[in-house]
Write a protein that holds these residues in place. Structure first.
Motif, PDB file in Angstrom:
ATOM      1  N   VAL A  77     -48.936  56.976 -38.712  1.00  0.00           N
ATOM      2  CA  VAL A  77     -50.029  56.096 -38.277  1.00  0.00           C
ATOM      3  C   VAL A  77     -50.077  56.051 -36.744  1.00  0.00           C
ATOM      4  CG1 VAL A  77     -50.863  53.717 -38.241  1.00  0.00           C
ATOM      5  CG2 VAL A  77     -50.003  54.704 -40.367  1.00  0.00           C
ATOM      6  N   ALA A  78     -48.913  55.976 -36.115  1.00  0.00           N
ATOM      7  CA  ALA A  78     -48.854  55.975 -34.657  1.00  0.00           C
ATOM      8  C   ALA A  78     -49.344  57.306 -34.091  1.00  0.00           C
ATOM      9  CB  ALA A  78     -47.426  55.695 -34.189  1.00  0.00           C
ATOM     10  N   VAL A  79     -49.031  58.392 -34.771  1.00  0.00           N
ATOM     11  CA  VAL A  79     -49.518  59.707 -34.351  1.00  0.00           C
ATOM     12  C   VAL A  79     -51.044  59.717 -34.349  1.00  0.00           C
ATOM     13  CG1 VAL A  79     -49.680  62.143 -34.996  1.00  0.00           C
ATOM     14  CG2 VAL A  79     -47.486  60.970 -35.139  1.00  0.00           C
ATOM     15  N   ALA A  80     -51.647  59.231 -35.446  1.00  0.00           N
ATOM     16  CA  ALA A  80     -53.110  59.219 -35.545  1.00  0.00           C
ATOM     17  C   ALA A  80     -53.726  58.385 -34.436  1.00  0.00           C
ATOM     18  CB  ALA A  80     -53.535  58.701 -36.917  1.00  0.00           C
ATOM     19  N   ALA A  81     -53.083  57.275 -34.086  1.00  0.00           N
ATOM     20  CA  ALA A  81     -53.607  56.420 -33.023  1.00  0.00           C
ATOM     21  C   ALA A  81     -53.565  57.132 -31.674  1.00  0.00           C
ATOM     22  CB  ALA A  81     -52.811  55.116 -32.963  1.00  0.00           C
ATOM     23  N   LEU A  83     -53.548  60.394 -31.186  1.00  0.00           N
ATOM     24  CA  LEU A  83     -54.540  61.466 -31.230  1.00  0.00           C
ATOM     25  C   LEU A  83     -55.926  60.924 -30.910  1.00  0.00           C
ATOM     26  CD1 LEU A  83     -53.270  63.226 -34.468  1.00  0.00           C
ATOM     27  CD2 LEU A  83     -53.279  64.259 -32.189  1.00  0.00           C
ATOM     28  N   ALA A  84     -56.301  59.822 -31.572  1.00  0.00           N
ATOM     29  CA  ALA A  84     -57.630  59.253 -31.378  1.00  0.00           C
ATOM     30  C   ALA A  84     -57.834  58.786 -29.944  1.00  0.00           C
ATOM     31  CB  ALA A  84     -57.845  58.103 -32.352  1.00  0.00           C
ATOM     32  N   ALA A  85     -56.813  58.177 -29.358  1.00  0.00           N
ATOM     33  CA  ALA A  85     -56.931  57.688 -27.982  1.00  0.00           C
ATOM     34  C   ALA A  85     -57.157  58.825 -26.998  1.00  0.00           C
ATOM     35  CB  ALA A  85     -55.677  56.909 -27.599  1.00  0.00           C
ATOM     36  N   ASN A  86     -56.805  60.030 -27.394  1.00  0.00           N
ATOM     37  CA  ASN A  86     -56.987  61.196 -26.537  1.00  0.00           C
ATOM     38  C   ASN A  86     -58.125  62.096 -26.999  1.00  0.00           C
ATOM     39  OD1 ASN A  86     -54.753  61.102 -24.443  1.00  0.00           O
ATOM     40  ND2 ASN A  86     -53.599  60.724 -26.326  1.00  0.00           N
ATOM     41  N   GLY A  87     -58.978  61.563 -27.897  1.00  0.00           N
ATOM     42  CA  GLY A  87     -60.187  62.274 -28.284  1.00  0.00           C
ATOM     43  C   GLY A  87     -59.994  63.368 -29.303  1.00  0.00           C
ATOM     44  N   ALA A 361     -63.918  55.797 -26.481  1.00  0.00           N
ATOM     45  CA  ALA A 361     -64.172  55.648 -27.913  1.00  0.00           C
ATOM     46  C   ALA A 361     -64.082  57.015 -28.576  1.00  0.00           C
ATOM     47  CB  ALA A 361     -65.546  55.030 -28.179  1.00  0.00           C
ATOM     48  N   THR A 362     -63.577  57.008 -29.785  1.00  0.00           N
ATOM     49  CA  THR A 362     -63.492  58.223 -30.590  1.00  0.00           C
ATOM     50  C   THR A 362     -63.944  57.900 -32.000  1.00  0.00           C
ATOM     51  OG1 THR A 362     -61.608  59.056 -29.300  1.00  0.00           O
ATOM     52  CG2 THR A 362     -61.962  60.031 -31.471  1.00  0.00           C
ATOM     53  N   LEU A 363     -64.892  58.670 -32.506  1.00  0.00           N
ATOM     54  CA  LEU A 363     -65.326  58.563 -33.900  1.00  0.00           C
ATOM     55  C   LEU A 363     -64.923  59.835 -34.620  1.00  0.00           C
ATOM     56  CD1 LEU A 363     -66.995  56.231 -32.697  1.00  0.00           C
ATOM     57  CD2 LEU A 363     -68.901  56.911 -34.177  1.00  0.00           C
ATOM     58  N   ALA A 369     -62.165  55.551 -34.751  1.00  0.00           N
ATOM     59  CA  ALA A 369     -60.741  55.856 -34.677  1.00  0.00           C
ATOM     60  C   ALA A 369     -60.085  55.250 -33.455  1.00  0.00           C
ATOM     61  CB  ALA A 369     -60.545  57.379 -34.672  1.00  0.00           C
ATOM     62  N   TRP A 370     -60.901  55.048 -32.393  1.00  0.00           N
ATOM     63  CA  TRP A 370     -60.369  54.485 -31.152  1.00  0.00           C
ATOM     64  C   TRP A 370     -61.528  53.878 -30.384  1.00  0.00           C
ATOM     65  CZ3 TRP A 370     -56.451  53.056 -28.104  1.00  0.00           C
ATOM     66  CH2 TRP A 370     -56.635  53.019 -26.721  1.00  0.00           C
ATOM     67  N   MET A 371     -61.305  52.719 -29.807  1.00  0.00           N
ATOM     68  CA  MET A 371     -62.314  52.106 -28.969  1.00  0.00           C
ATOM     69  C   MET A 371     -61.615  51.142 -28.017  1.00  0.00           C
ATOM     70  SD  MET A 371     -65.955  50.506 -30.198  1.00  0.00           S
ATOM     71  CE  MET A 371     -66.380  52.064 -30.989  1.00  0.00           C
TER      72      MET A 371
END
Length: 380
Positions: A77-81, A83-87, A361-363, A369-371
């Motif tokens: 879950v932390a990996v996915a976060a 990844l999303a924070a970096n687009g 932000a990442t969708l 996924a990130w905002m």
């Protein structure tokens, strides 16, 4: 839940460059007519989501304290976060199947593969798997092949990291004791193990040819890692491995290009301006047209930063630079449904501040996924 919205007011990066045509999405895809609620993103840039074809930055989340703490599912879950924070909206997790043991051994590989299977539906990022298979793991090839089939792994890369020159002389490689202890092995037993692997070199070629033939018949994408020469690339191409990951020399990269193979370079190499291992500069290869995709390698922030670095250095225009982290990797992986803004494609995108180039932000698949920051007000 995927959003049904139409984005407008921003600059949108399409294959031919920037434009201001609205971008509608619904049902997890881009669509060709206005959809749902309109969201004004004036002042922001919107780009296709990043596709990372090779990264092992997940290790620090799943094993944050080597030998003391393992965090399998929570770690993913932390990996996915991150990844999303970096687009990064599609991530290929590059996991070793190696004699080195520890985080590179078969036991840890099984943990990673199981975690992705369990957590994939819980995160919006598309998590995919790559097996980095050490060629001299002859006794473990059947188990590796079975795991590839079990987890539907579609990308396999072959490595040979044995220190053959030292082993041929019967000398212990540098850092042997540390490597042995990290994998919880007696250093002397570990040295004998490496000598035995080295001695089986003549068996490797036939074993690899048989394995790659079976994988190719299943449509698995294959590559070789750290090609050093044209001969290296020709050998692996003959084995149906048509991706050259991180070629170490200009010669190897040119051989790959001349044969129509895919070339993957490390984004951290671009950001640093040089290889940390003293190999050919990725900037030089990109300037020579010898790159199809940039990969995070060990650092998830690097793909976005490397793409902009290519533009800042005058190596590529903005659209071509971003192509190396979006449509280029999609083509390598055979993913026709992402990497660009087009109706029917997966709704993967990043929203960026143009002045700072910070991703806000990442969708992924139309899901948030990130905002972070003021952009959230636009969506809320």
């Amino acid at each position: 839940m995927s959003l049904e919205i139409t984005l407008s007011g921003a600059r949108f990066l399409r294959p031919d460059g920037w434009d201001d045509a609205p971008l509608p999405l619904a049902g997890g895809q881009f669509v060709d007519a206005p959809a749902g609620r309109a969201i004004d993103l004036s002042g922001f840039d919107v780009l296709p989501g990043i596709i990372d074809v090779h990264g092992d930055g997940f290790e620090r989340h799943m094993a944050p304290r080597r030998g003391a703490l393992r965090e399998r599912d929570a770690g993913m879950v932390a990996v996915a976060a991150e990844l999303a924070a970096n687009g990064i909206t599609t991530a290929v997790l590059a996991q070793f199947w190696s004699w080195e043991g520890g985080l590179r051994g078969p036991e840890f590989a099984r943990e990673v593969f199981d975690s992705v299977r369990l957590m994939q539906d819980s995160v919006p990022i598309d998590l995919r798997l790559q097996m980095r298979l050490e060629t001299h793991m002859l006794d473990d090839l059947d188990a590796a092949e079975a795991l590839i089939a079990e987890h539907g792994i579609r990308y396999v890369v072959f490595n040979d990291h044995l220190p053959h020159a030292r082993l041929a002389e019967g000398r212990k490689p540098p850092r042997l004791t540390g490597q042995a202890l990290k994998s919880k092995r007696n250093p002397e037993d570990y040295f004998k193990f490496l000598l035995d692997l080295h001695a089986r070199g003549p068996e490797v070629g036939p074993a690899m040819e048989a394995l790659t033939a079976r994988l190719a018949a299943q449509g698995v994408t294959m590559g070789s890692h750290d090609d050093h020469s044209a001969e290296d690339r020709a050998l692996w191409r003959a084995r149906r491995a048509q991706v050259s990951e991180f070629p170490e020399t200009l010669e190897a990269a040119q051989a790959a290009r001349e044969a129509g193979d895919f070339i993957v370079l490390g984004a951290p190499n671009v950001v640093r301006g040089a290889s940390h291992a003293g190999n050919v500069s990725a900037q030089d290869l990109i300037g020579a047209g010898l790159c199809d995709a940039l990969a995070s390698d060990y650092h998830y922030p690097s793909p976005a930063r490397a793409a902009w670095r290519c533009f800042e250095l005058g190596l590529l225009d903005e659209a071509d630079a971003w192509h190396l982290v979006s449509a280029g990797p999609a083509q390598l992986l055979g993913l026709q449904d992402r990497g660009r803004f087009a109706p029917g494609c997966r709704a993967d995108l990043v929203v960026m501040e143009p002045q700072t180039r910070r991703i806000v932000a990442t969708l992924a698949g139309g899901r948030v996924a990130w905002m972070s920051g003021d952009v959230a007000q636009r969506f809320v």
